[in-house]
Design a protein around this motif. Structure first.
Motif, PDB file in Angstrom:
ATOM      1  N   VAL A   1       4.488   1.995 -71.258  1.00  0.00           N
ATOM      2  CA  VAL A   1       5.401   1.275 -71.627  1.00  0.00           C
ATOM      3  C   VAL A   1       5.803  -0.212 -71.023  1.00  0.00           C
ATOM      4  N   ALA A   2       5.014  -0.022 -69.838  1.00  0.00           N
ATOM      5  CA  ALA A   2       5.870  -1.210 -68.662  1.00  0.00           C
ATOM      6  C   ALA A   2       4.475  -1.976 -70.025  1.00  0.00           C
TER       7      ALA A   2
ATOM      8  N   ALA B   1       3.122  -2.658 -72.272  1.00  0.00           N
ATOM      9  CA  ALA B   1       4.207  -3.460 -73.391  1.00  0.00           C
ATOM     10  C   ALA B   1       5.102  -3.311 -73.590  1.00  0.00           C
ATOM     11  N   LEU B   2       6.292  -3.623 -72.701  1.00  0.00           N
ATOM     12  CA  LEU B   2       7.148  -4.401 -72.164  1.00  0.00           C
ATOM     13  C   LEU B   2       7.631  -5.514 -72.009  1.00  0.00           C
ATOM     14  N   GLY B   3       6.658  -6.011 -70.624  1.00  0.00           N
ATOM     15  CA  GLY B   3       5.911  -7.133 -70.060  1.00  0.00           C
ATOM     16  C   GLY B   3       5.312  -7.909 -71.029  1.00  0.00           C
TER      17      GLY B   3
ATOM     18  N   VAL C   1       5.963  -7.822 -74.526  1.00  0.00           N
ATOM     19  CA  VAL C   1       6.927  -8.695 -75.613  1.00  0.00           C
ATOM     20  C   VAL C   1       7.426  -8.956 -74.713  1.00  0.00           C
ATOM     21  N   ALA C   2       7.938  -8.843 -73.510  1.00  0.00           N
ATOM     22  CA  ALA C   2       8.193 -10.390 -72.761  1.00  0.00           C
ATOM     23  C   ALA C   2       8.399 -11.846 -72.711  1.00  0.00           C
ATOM     24  N   THR C   3       6.880 -11.531 -72.311  1.00  0.00           N
ATOM     25  CA  THR C   3       5.935 -12.473 -72.750  1.00  0.00           C
ATOM     26  C   THR C   3       5.689 -13.676 -74.127  1.00  0.00           C
TER      27      THR C   3
ATOM     28  N   SER D   1       9.178 -15.198 -74.393  1.00  0.00           N
ATOM     29  CA  SER D   1       8.975 -16.328 -73.355  1.00  0.00           C
ATOM     30  C   SER D   1       8.460 -17.277 -74.495  1.00  0.00           C
TER      31      SER D   1
END
Length: 123
Positions: free
Chosen positions: A54-55, A57-59, A61-63, A66
């Motif tokens: 999950v971490a 995947a969230l990273g 998505v955030a990248t 951005s």
């Protein structure tokens, strides 16, 4: 993950009890129970693989978000600069056309003034 040690020798006739090492309190105990008899926690460590996935995947998505926002902002800035350059070029062209038109009109007036002096009649 529980660490099973070789069974300890038991009293004659009884099957030997497995030795287990608690991953939380590091105590070795001879038991078949699911939980450590000393700290009462499970012999099995819980996997945090799902949290890691999950971490990540969230990273990701955030990248991606951005980078997308950065590209959109850059595209907007480039679009503004191109529009500004186009406006400048259009104004320069209009100025040159107006200057050429004034020169042509001045030349036509000069030529018309020379016609009567040469004796030719204007149409």
């Amino acid at each position: 993950m529980a660490t099973d040690l070789p069974p300890a020798p038991g009293p004659s006739g009884a099957p030997p009890q497995p030795q287990r090492l608690c991953p939380h309190c590091s105590t070795v105990s001879q038991t078949t129970a699911r939980d450590c008899p000393f700290c009462r926690r499970s012999f099995h460590r819980r996997s945090n693989t799902a949290a890691i996935v999950v971490a990540i995947a969230l990273g990701a998505v955030a990248t991606v978000g951005s980078v997308t926002a950065l590209l959109a902002a850059t595209a907007d800035e480039v679009d503004r600069e191109i529009n500004s350059e186009i406006s400048t070029i259009q104004q320069d062209i209009e100025d040159e056309v107006a200057r050429a038109q004034r020169q042509i009109e001045a030349e036509v007036r000069r030529l018309r003034e020379q016609l009567p002096a040469s004796g030719l009649s204007a149409p």
